[in-house]
Design a protein around this motif. Structure first.
Motif, PDB file in Angstrom:
ATOM      1  N   VAL A  71       0.877  -1.173   0.000  1.00 35.23           N
ATOM      2  CA  VAL A  71       0.000   0.000   0.000  1.00 35.23           C
ATOM      3  C   VAL A  71       0.912   1.220   0.000  1.00 35.23           C
ATOM      4  O   VAL A  71       1.793   1.337   0.844  1.00 35.23           O
ATOM      5  CB  VAL A  71      -0.917   0.026   1.246  1.00 35.23           C
ATOM      6  N   TYR A  72       0.697   2.104  -0.966  1.00 39.63           N
ATOM      7  CA  TYR A  72       1.629   3.213  -1.145  1.00 39.63           C
ATOM      8  C   TYR A  72       1.132   4.465  -0.438  1.00 39.63           C
ATOM      9  O   TYR A  72      -0.027   4.581  -0.059  1.00 39.63           O
ATOM     10  CB  TYR A  72       1.841   3.479  -2.637  1.00 39.63           C
ATOM     11  N   GLN A  73       2.064   5.411  -0.326  1.00 34.51           N
ATOM     12  CA  GLN A  73       1.808   6.653   0.389  1.00 34.51           C
ATOM     13  C   GLN A  73       0.616   7.405  -0.217  1.00 34.51           C
ATOM     14  O   GLN A  73      -0.283   7.826   0.481  1.00 34.51           O
ATOM     15  CB  GLN A  73       3.063   7.497   0.278  1.00 34.51           C
ATOM     16  N   HIS A  74       0.651   7.593  -1.510  1.00 36.02           N
ATOM     17  CA  HIS A  74      -0.501   8.191  -2.201  1.00 36.02           C
ATOM     18  C   HIS A  74      -0.348   7.901  -3.685  1.00 36.02           C
ATOM     19  O   HIS A  74       0.704   7.474  -4.150  1.00 36.02           O
ATOM     20  CB  HIS A  74      -0.611   9.691  -1.948  1.00 36.02           C
ATOM     21  N   ASP A  75      -1.409   8.139  -4.433  1.00 37.89           N
ATOM     22  CA  ASP A  75      -1.386   7.942  -5.890  1.00 37.89           C
ATOM     23  C   ASP A  75      -1.090   6.516  -6.304  1.00 37.89           C
ATOM     24  O   ASP A  75      -0.625   6.280  -7.405  1.00 37.89           O
ATOM     25  CB  ASP A  75      -0.360   8.881  -6.552  1.00 37.89           C
ATOM     26  N   ARG A 131      -8.604   4.293   1.510  1.00 35.77           N
ATOM     27  CA  ARG A 131      -9.475   3.155   1.849  1.00 35.77           C
ATOM     28  C   ARG A 131      -9.628   2.233   0.646  1.00 35.77           C
ATOM     29  O   ARG A 131      -9.632   1.015   0.789  1.00 35.77           O
ATOM     30  CB  ARG A 131     -10.835   3.655   2.333  1.00 35.77           C
ATOM     31  N   VAL A 132      -9.737   2.833  -0.552  1.00 41.19           N
ATOM     32  CA  VAL A 132      -9.837   2.003  -1.755  1.00 41.19           C
ATOM     33  C   VAL A 132      -8.538   1.219  -1.951  1.00 41.19           C
ATOM     34  O   VAL A 132      -8.559   0.026  -2.278  1.00 41.19           O
ATOM     35  CB  VAL A 132     -10.135   2.868  -3.001  1.00 41.19           C
ATOM     36  N   GLU A 133      -7.408   1.879  -1.702  1.00 39.12           N
ATOM     37  CA  GLU A 133      -6.118   1.167  -1.810  1.00 39.12           C
ATOM     38  C   GLU A 133      -6.074  -0.015  -0.858  1.00 39.12           C
ATOM     39  O   GLU A 133      -5.605  -1.096  -1.213  1.00 39.12           O
ATOM     40  CB  GLU A 133      -4.958   2.113  -1.453  1.00 39.12           C
ATOM     41  N   LEU A 134      -6.550   0.219   0.362  1.00 38.42           N
ATOM     42  CA  LEU A 134      -6.565  -0.875   1.342  1.00 38.42           C
ATOM     43  C   LEU A 134      -7.447  -2.009   0.851  1.00 38.42           C
ATOM     44  O   LEU A 134      -7.076  -3.182   0.936  1.00 38.42           O
ATOM     45  CB  LEU A 134      -7.079  -0.363   2.691  1.00 38.42           C
ATOM     46  N   ALA A 135      -8.622  -1.657   0.326  1.00 38.88           N
ATOM     47  CA  ALA A 135      -9.537  -2.689  -0.151  1.00 38.88           C
ATOM     48  C   ALA A 135      -8.881  -3.492  -1.268  1.00 38.88           C
ATOM     49  O   ALA A 135      -8.972  -4.721  -1.297  1.00 38.88           O
ATOM     50  CB  ALA A 135     -10.827  -2.054  -0.652  1.00 38.88           C
ATOM     51  N   ASP A 148       3.691   1.467   3.101  1.00 35.79           N
ATOM     52  CA  ASP A 148       4.728   2.498   3.086  1.00 35.79           C
ATOM     53  C   ASP A 148       4.108   3.850   3.413  1.00 35.79           C
ATOM     54  O   ASP A 148       3.589   4.525   2.539  1.00 35.79           O
ATOM     55  CB  ASP A 148       5.394   2.532   1.705  1.00 35.79           C
ATOM     56  N   GLU A 149       4.162   4.220   4.684  1.00 38.28           N
ATOM     57  CA  GLU A 149       3.566   5.474   5.161  1.00 38.28           C
ATOM     58  C   GLU A 149       2.197   5.716   4.539  1.00 38.28           C
ATOM     59  O   GLU A 149       1.967   6.745   3.898  1.00 38.28           O
ATOM     60  CB  GLU A 149       4.493   6.646   4.844  1.00 38.28           C
ATOM     61  N   PRO A 150       1.274   4.776   4.731  1.00 34.84           N
ATOM     62  CA  PRO A 150       0.028   4.836   3.961  1.00 34.84           C
ATOM     63  C   PRO A 150      -0.862   6.021   4.315  1.00 34.84           C
ATOM     64  O   PRO A 150      -1.687   6.415   3.510  1.00 34.84           O
ATOM     65  CB  PRO A 150      -0.667   3.527   4.313  1.00 34.84           C
ATOM     66  N   PHE A 151      -0.688   6.580   5.512  1.00 34.04           N
ATOM     67  CA  PHE A 151      -1.604   7.651   5.923  1.00 34.04           C
ATOM     68  C   PHE A 151      -0.913   9.004   6.036  1.00 34.04           C
ATOM     69  O   PHE A 151      -1.504   9.979   6.493  1.00 34.04           O
ATOM     70  CB  PHE A 151      -2.261   7.306   7.280  1.00 34.04           C
TER      71      PHE A 151
END
Lengths: 251, 257
Positions: A71-75, A131-135, A148-151
């Protein structure tokens, strides 16, 4: 061979002559939630990349008995796919379309985004996107979640909410988790074991175990104590183990 | 989401400007401010358009020009995007070919007119060649830039979820560059429409560019102006059509953030 799901054995790695990791070893048990914290640039993300197989270490052995997703930081979401299509990526291995749809619906329920399946990522808030990334990462039957620093790109309150949601999601879909973060609170609130790294080249400075059910309140005394001990280890707070009782009473 | 409601003023104003300009034009022509042989009046131009429509010449010219633009432009797209993908993905190929591509990108396509005629004579081929030369290099360069700036994280995610080879290209690389490629398609289609007029003036026997050149030679300035108006309007229509590509839901992200 052994019951270690993930293990790093005597890993060393450098980038362009800069030694990032020196003789680093780490074993992770199945079902464990491990957080790795440390000063920025100390090689946290490199350790995660080595665990995921994205970076091959210069020396040492990597063992991984299971399927891992990051799960990435963003994008990390594909902006050209809708929420449903992004989640469906995680369900690609399921042959039966009906079963795939059912699981996708379950996941949307899990992240409380029913009704948003046709939205594109740029139409969602940062918290919704994560949340979508987590799903997507929790979809199907993978074993390991590498985060990796997901939040870190979220605002403070959303971050608190996401920690709680992550804990609840893991209750429903247990995974072995390795979370890389610079957020001490996040580590203390989520992890069974927090590994504090030293400055570059990364070595394990100390480990902290927290035996406490999730989700945990940020102000739970053990979490607060964990935060203090982590900050102390990082040289950011004075040791107050001798006066701890008083601090809690007086405050 | 970014669609804003146009107020009635915003709808009326452009129409008012067109009507105002026509009135001013008609007034200047009626007052004979300029000699009649150099400044046609709007009524004569209107009659010219009708005449061209009735004889069928306008339609023939339109079809000829649109065919040349479509052929040259599609050829440039079909060859330019794959070459851009290759150059964008392989540093060595990029280092070898990018300076040459840049040179041709900055060479006016009109400079090719003499060779176009020497090599292809008169007719469709020289115009198609010139349009290709005008569109191909910008398309290659834009594709290279788009591929080179795809965030690494997309490829990592694709790898995490088992996308490889052809699937990686179709489901990651192409959708990731689509917004930028659509933008350059709009720009180069406009360029192609500009170039076809020039090409037909010199190397054509029909087409809208030839029509206005022919009108000048015949001192039919009414037909000259009517040809200009048609060329301008078609250019706008082409751009509006390509603009619709930016409305495809899966490319909206490229224009909204």
């Amino acid at each position: 061979m052994n019951d270690k799901l993930l293990c790093l054995d005597d890993i060393s790695h450098s980038f362009g002559g800069v030694e990032v990791i020196r003789r680093f070893s780490l074993d992770i048990e199945p079902g464990e939630f491990v957080a790795i914290v440390g000063p920025s640039g100390c090689g946290k993300t490199t350790i995660l990349n080595i665990l995921s197989g994205f970076v091959r270490p210069a020396s040492g052995r990597v063992g991984c008995e299971g399927r891992a997703r990051m799960v990435y930081q963003h994008d990390g979401l594909f902006p050209w796919l809708t929420v449903a299509e992004n989640i469906a990526l995680g369900l690609r291995h399921i042959g039966d379309p009906a079963e795939r749809d059912r699981q996708a619906a379950d996941l949307l329920e899990l992240i409380r985004l029913r009704g948003f399946e046709g939205h594109y990522p740029h139409q969602l808030s940062g918290g919704m996107r994560q949340r979508v990334e987590l799903a997507r990462a929790l979809a199907g039957d993978t074993d390991i979640l590498l985060m990796d620093e997901p939040f870190s790109a979220l605002d403070y309150l959303t971050r608190l909410r996401m920690r709680r949601e992550l804990a609840l999601m893991l209750e429903e879909r247990p995974r072995t988790v390795v979370l890389v973060t610079h957020d001490i609170e996040e580590a203390a609130q989520l992890a069974d074991r927090v590994i504090v790294l030293s400055d570059r080249p990364a070595r394990i400075r100390c480990e902290l175990r927290l035996d406490l059910a999730r989700p945990r309140d940020l102000t739970h005394p053990e979490v607060v104590d964990g935060i203090h001990r982590l900050l102390f280890e990082l040289g950011l707070e004075e040791d107050r183990s001798d006066v701890r009782g008083d601090v809690f009473v007086d405050a | 989401m970014t669609e804003t409601k146009r107020t009635s003023g915003e709808r009326v104003l452009p129409v008012a400007v067109v009507i105002g300009s026509l009135l001013l034009w008609w007034g200047l022509a009626a007052a004979h401010v300029f000699p009649e042989s150099l400044f046609p009046d709007p009524l004569a131009v209107g009659k010219g358009v009708v005449e061209e429509v009735i004889t069928g010449r306008l339609f023939n010219d339109l079809v000829a020009s649109l065919f040349r633009v479509t052929a040259g432009f599609l050829l440039a797209v079909v060859l330019g995007i794959p070459l851009g993908l290759v150059l964008g993905s392989y540093g060595r190929a990029r280092a070898a070919l990018l300076p040459a591509v840049n040179f041709f990108r900055n060479l006016s396509p009109l400079a090719w007119i003499p060779f176009a005629i020497l090599w292809f004579g008169i007719g469709d081929s020289p115009a198609v060649f010139l349009i290709f030369m005008a569109s191909f290099f910008p398309i290659v360069l834009a594709t290279v830039a788009a591929v080179a700036t795809i965030p690494m994280v997309y490829f990592r995610v694709a790898h995490d979820y088992g996308l490889t080879g052809g699937e990686m290209l179709m489901r990651v690389t192409l959708p990731a560059i689509a917004p930028q490629v659509i933008t350059v398609l709009r720009v180069t289609a406009g360029l192609a429409w500009v170039v076809v007029v020039a090409a037909e003036m010199i190397a054509g026997r029909d087409g809208l560019g030839f029509a206005i050149w022919d009108a000048r030679n015949g001192l039919r300035i009414d037909l000259l102006v009517s040809g200009m108006i048609v060329i301008g309007l078609i250019g706008v229509v082409i751009d509006r059509l390509l603009f619709r590509l930016t409305r495809i839901p899966s490319v909206r992200w490229g224009y909204e953030r």
